[in-house]
Each structure stands twice: as C-alpha cells, then as structure tokens.
Motif scaffolding. Structure first.
Motif, PDB file in Angstrom:
ATOM      1  N   PRO A  90       0.830  -1.210   0.000  1.00 15.99           N
ATOM      2  CA  PRO A  90       0.000   0.000   0.000  1.00 15.99           C
ATOM      3  C   PRO A  90       0.863   1.259   0.000  1.00 15.99           C
ATOM      4  O   PRO A  90       1.943   1.278   0.598  1.00 15.99           O
ATOM      5  N   VAL A  91       0.381   2.280  -0.651  1.00 22.20           N
ATOM      6  CA  VAL A  91       1.111   3.545  -0.706  1.00 22.20           C
ATOM      7  C   VAL A  91       1.412   4.055   0.700  1.00 22.20           C
ATOM      8  O   VAL A  91       2.470   4.644   0.950  1.00 22.20           O
ATOM      9  N   GLY A 102     -10.373   6.915   2.420  1.00 24.21           N
ATOM     10  CA  GLY A 102     -10.564   5.614   1.790  1.00 24.21           C
ATOM     11  C   GLY A 102      -9.454   5.156   0.870  1.00 24.21           C
ATOM     12  O   GLY A 102      -9.664   4.261   0.047  1.00 24.21           O
ATOM     13  N   LYS A 103      -8.248   5.707   1.012  1.00 20.57           N
ATOM     14  CA  LYS A 103      -7.157   5.340   0.112  1.00 20.57           C
ATOM     15  C   LYS A 103      -6.116   4.444   0.767  1.00 20.57           C
ATOM     16  O   LYS A 103      -5.040   4.213   0.190  1.00 20.57           O
ATOM     17  N   ASP A 104      -6.387   3.921   1.933  1.00 20.97           N
ATOM     18  CA  ASP A 104      -5.357   3.213   2.686  1.00 20.97           C
ATOM     19  C   ASP A 104      -4.956   1.874   2.087  1.00 20.97           C
ATOM     20  O   ASP A 104      -3.892   1.327   2.430  1.00 20.97           O
ATOM     21  N   GLN A 105      -5.757   1.315   1.172  1.00 23.13           N
ATOM     22  CA  GLN A 105      -5.416   0.017   0.581  1.00 23.13           C
ATOM     23  C   GLN A 105      -4.923   0.116  -0.858  1.00 23.13           C
ATOM     24  O   GLN A 105      -4.692  -0.904  -1.511  1.00 23.13           O
ATOM     25  N   ILE A 106      -4.754   1.311  -1.370  1.00 22.20           N
ATOM     26  CA  ILE A 106      -4.285   1.470  -2.749  1.00 22.20           C
ATOM     27  C   ILE A 106      -2.798   1.109  -2.825  1.00 22.20           C
ATOM     28  O   ILE A 106      -1.979   1.702  -2.133  1.00 22.20           O
ATOM     29  N   PRO A 107      -2.429   0.134  -3.669  1.00 17.75           N
ATOM     30  CA  PRO A 107      -1.014  -0.205  -3.794  1.00 17.75           C
ATOM     31  C   PRO A 107      -0.291   0.740  -4.753  1.00 17.75           C
ATOM     32  O   PRO A 107      -0.906   1.396  -5.609  1.00 17.75           O
ATOM     33  N   VAL A 167       6.040   9.233  -3.588  1.00 16.81           N
ATOM     34  CA  VAL A 167       6.511   7.941  -3.086  1.00 16.81           C
ATOM     35  C   VAL A 167       8.035   7.877  -3.178  1.00 16.81           C
ATOM     36  O   VAL A 167       8.713   7.454  -2.230  1.00 16.81           O
ATOM     37  N   VAL A 168       8.586   8.300  -4.313  1.00 13.40           N
ATOM     38  CA  VAL A 168      10.042   8.317  -4.464  1.00 13.40           C
ATOM     39  C   VAL A 168      10.672   9.227  -3.413  1.00 13.40           C
ATOM     40  O   VAL A 168      11.663   8.863  -2.764  1.00 13.40           O
TER      41      VAL A 168
END
Length: 395
Positions: A90-91, A102-107, A167-168
């Motif tokens: 996940p991110v 609601g974005k806690d499971q987005i990889p 992310v980087v």
C-alpha cells in the motif's frame, strides 16, 4: 528546409521521413534520434525557432509534457530494483498521510498504472500553488478516489507525477527531479531536466499551439464543458486555465518539478535515456540501469481498454498501460510488440524495445494531435525500424 545531424549508412530513409514531416505535415522545429545497441545511428534536427528565427539545432531543448512520465516511472523502478520499494505494498507504507478518505489500501502498482482513481483534485489551487509541490500533495492526501480504485483506469495527466514522485521522495529523500538527475541524467550524459536550471532557459524552443489546420472548428472545452473529467484532469481542476502550450512557454513552468508534465530535453537524450534502461550506451555506464527482469516488469501490460478520463462522447479511447509506461499498441505506436515508452501532449515520444535492442526519441515544437493520430512520429519510427531490420507488430 535545412536538416542537421547525422544518419549512418542504411538509415537514409529516416532522414527522408524527417524531411517529409516538414514538407507534408507542417513540422516547424523538431528532432529525432534512434539508437541500436546503445549507439546512435540517427541523430537529426531541423527547422526554426519561432521566438528568435534561429535554426532549431543540436543545442535546442524542448518541453515534452507527458513523455516526462517515462522518466518518473524509471525512478520508481530503480528503487524497486534496489529493494527499497515494493510496488504491491500500500502507498501508506511509504506515505502515511495518503491513506485518508478511503485510500489506505491502494497499492503503488495502481499509481503507476493510472488505476488509483485520482486523475484530478477537488481542491481549487492557484497556478502558483499547482506549480509548487506541497499544495498538490496536500490536496491529493485529502482527495477521495473518483472511482473504485483498481476497478478501472483513467489517465492521471498531471497527478501521476505527484503521486509517483512523492513515493520516491518519501523513500529516498530527494525530489523526483533531483533523483532523476543523479541516477539517470548524469550517468547517461543526458540533457534532460525535470525542473530546468535557469542557465539553460535560452535554449528552450517555445511550443506552438495546435491551430485550425489541426483542430478545425473543434474546441474540446466547448464540447465537453469545464466540469468534464478530461478537462479537470488536464488542467488540475482549473489551476492551469490557459492553453497548455501557452503555460508551457513560461519560465515558471520550466522551473517547476512536475514529474508528469514539465520535462525538458531533446531527441538525443530521450533516445539515450531509453537505450540506457535496456543496455549499455556509448559513453555511459557499462551495464543497463535496469535489469532485464525489471524491464520485463516495467513493460508488462497492467490494464487496457476504456479510459475513463480520455474518452468523450462519440470516442472511446482504449489505452494500453504498462507499469508506469505505455505498452506498444495501435493506440501507442512505438514499434515492436515488446516496446514500451511514453508519448507527450502534442506528439513527443520516447521508447525502448529490448527484443530488438533499439530505442528512440522524438521532440517537436508544433503541437499535433499526438498518438495515434499524428503521422510525424509514426513515419519516423516505421522508417527507423525498417532500416534496422526490425519488425513492427503488436501483441
């Protein structure tokens, strides 16, 4: 029209195709480069700069819009190759604040493949805020997905660069522009910046907006309306409220680190960049910057078909998306079935084809319709593949 640069024996047909772009397709200033086994067999430029009337030459630089996304994807793949990034995590593993609404499971994989449902923001930002980094990141942290993540894809025109770039940055500490400079541009000897230093500003040729000869009476904003998802995605919900080419001709845009849109380079560097992903290049590191396994992952198609952002009434755009790149297809005509790369608004493109050990780059000042409707890059790629004895075919 004076054409500068070089072509090796057997590639004269590429020079002919490049010249035809000026004679038949309204090219104004452009460059094309093509590498085989890391060696440039084609390195061409020609035309004029519309700001100064000077020749469009070997020193000219160009905004390449979404062709920047390939550079951004490569940064993520290098971190994955080093074991610092797991694209299926996940991110929030790397960017905890992202997990709101609601974005806690987005990889991370869905960021790279435009499946996160975050092609724009609901927040209203000024242009200055949109050209900064933190205001966009904070808006994305608060943003709820516009569709169920993972169930569809839609082109994240601007936000892709911020999502992957943050992310980087969270993993490495460097901004995306600095990471790309240190890990790719300097080792490969590229003139390719995401955030252009002021000293190179005079070398940037202005973009020329699409005119009536391309668009006719068609106006996308008038047809769709300002609230259409495509318009909101391309303008970051109105923050970029002028023609893209006009904004791209400002120093503020050139200086900004927009890893989805503001890259500035030339054809030679685009070709060397992609050649360096799949093998050694002349004057560069002794080995490819990405392993064959990482390249195979990068070019593997993640999703295809109806694009929720780029489609509009009467036209369903069916995109083919690999892991941070486009995969070769009639929608993204880059050559062989295993080719991968990225097009930019108006027509620029960079790509690599590891099966044939080739790579290419095309940049231009006059904006056209882009893939797959722009004949300029397509004719150049076809001529280059034919000269190399390679086959154009799509999986």
């Amino acid at each position: 029209m004076d054409i500068g640069g070089t072509v090796e024996a057997g590639y004269e047909g590429v020079r002919d195709a490049f010249a035809r772009n000026f004679a038949e397709f309204g090219e104004v200033g452009a460059g094309f480069a093509f590498a085989v086994d890391g060696h440039l067999v084609v390195d061409l430029w020609g035309g004029v700069r519309t700001d100064t009337g000077a020749p469009y030459d070997a020193q000219t630089l160009q905004v390449v819009f979404s062709s920047t996304k390939g550079a951004t994807a490569a940064c993520a793949h290098l971190l994955a190759q080093r074991g610092l990034l797991d694209i299926d995590e996940p991110v929030v593993t790397y960017w905890p604040e992202f997990g709101q609404t609601g974005k806690d499971q987005i990889p991370v994989r869905w960021l790279l493949s435009h499946q996160a449902g975050l092609p724009t923001i609901d927040a209203t930002l000024t242009r200055a805020e949109a050209l900064a980094w933190d205001p966009v990141i904070e808006a994305l942290e608060l943003q709820a997905p516009l569709w169920e993540p993972g169930e569809a894809h839609g082109y994240h025109a601007i936000t892709y660069g911020h999502l992957v770039g943050e992310v980087v940055r969270r993993i490495d500490g460097r901004t995306l522009g600095a990471f790309f400079r240190d890990e790719f541009a300097e080792p490969l000897g590229l003139e390719f910046w995401i955030g252009l230093p002021d000293e190179f500003e005079p070398r940037v040729a202005p973009m020329i907006p699409m005119g009536a000869d391309v668009l006719g009476d068609f106006d996308l904003a008038d047809v769709l309306g300002p609230d259409a998802l495509m318009i909101r995605a391309m303008s970051l919900n109105g923050a970029f409220d002028e023609d893209l080419a006009i904004i791209a001709n400002t120093r503020e845009f050139h200086a900004a680190e927009l890893p989805g849109a503001s890259g500035i380079t030339n054809a030679r560097s685009l070709a060397r960049f992609y050649a360096g992903l799949i093998g050694a290049v002349e004057g560069g590191p002794p080995d490819a910057l990405l392993t064959p396994e990482q390249v195979d992952l990068a070019r593997t198609r993640q999703t295809s078909g109806y694009d929720r952002v780029m489609s509009f009434p009467g036209i369903d755009v069916e995109s083919t998306i690999a892991l941070g790149f486009s995969s070769a297809s009639p929608y993204a005509p880059m050559g062989g079935a295993g080719a991968f790369g990225h097009f930019g608004a108006g027509g620029s493109v960079g790509f690599a084809d590891s099966e044939h050990r080739i790579a290419g780059g095309y940049v231009m000042s006059r904006m056209g319709l882009g893939a797959p409707l722009d004949p300029r890059s397509g004719e150049l790629i076809r001529a280059a593949y034919e000269a190399a004895g390679a086959t154009i075919a799509y999986a």
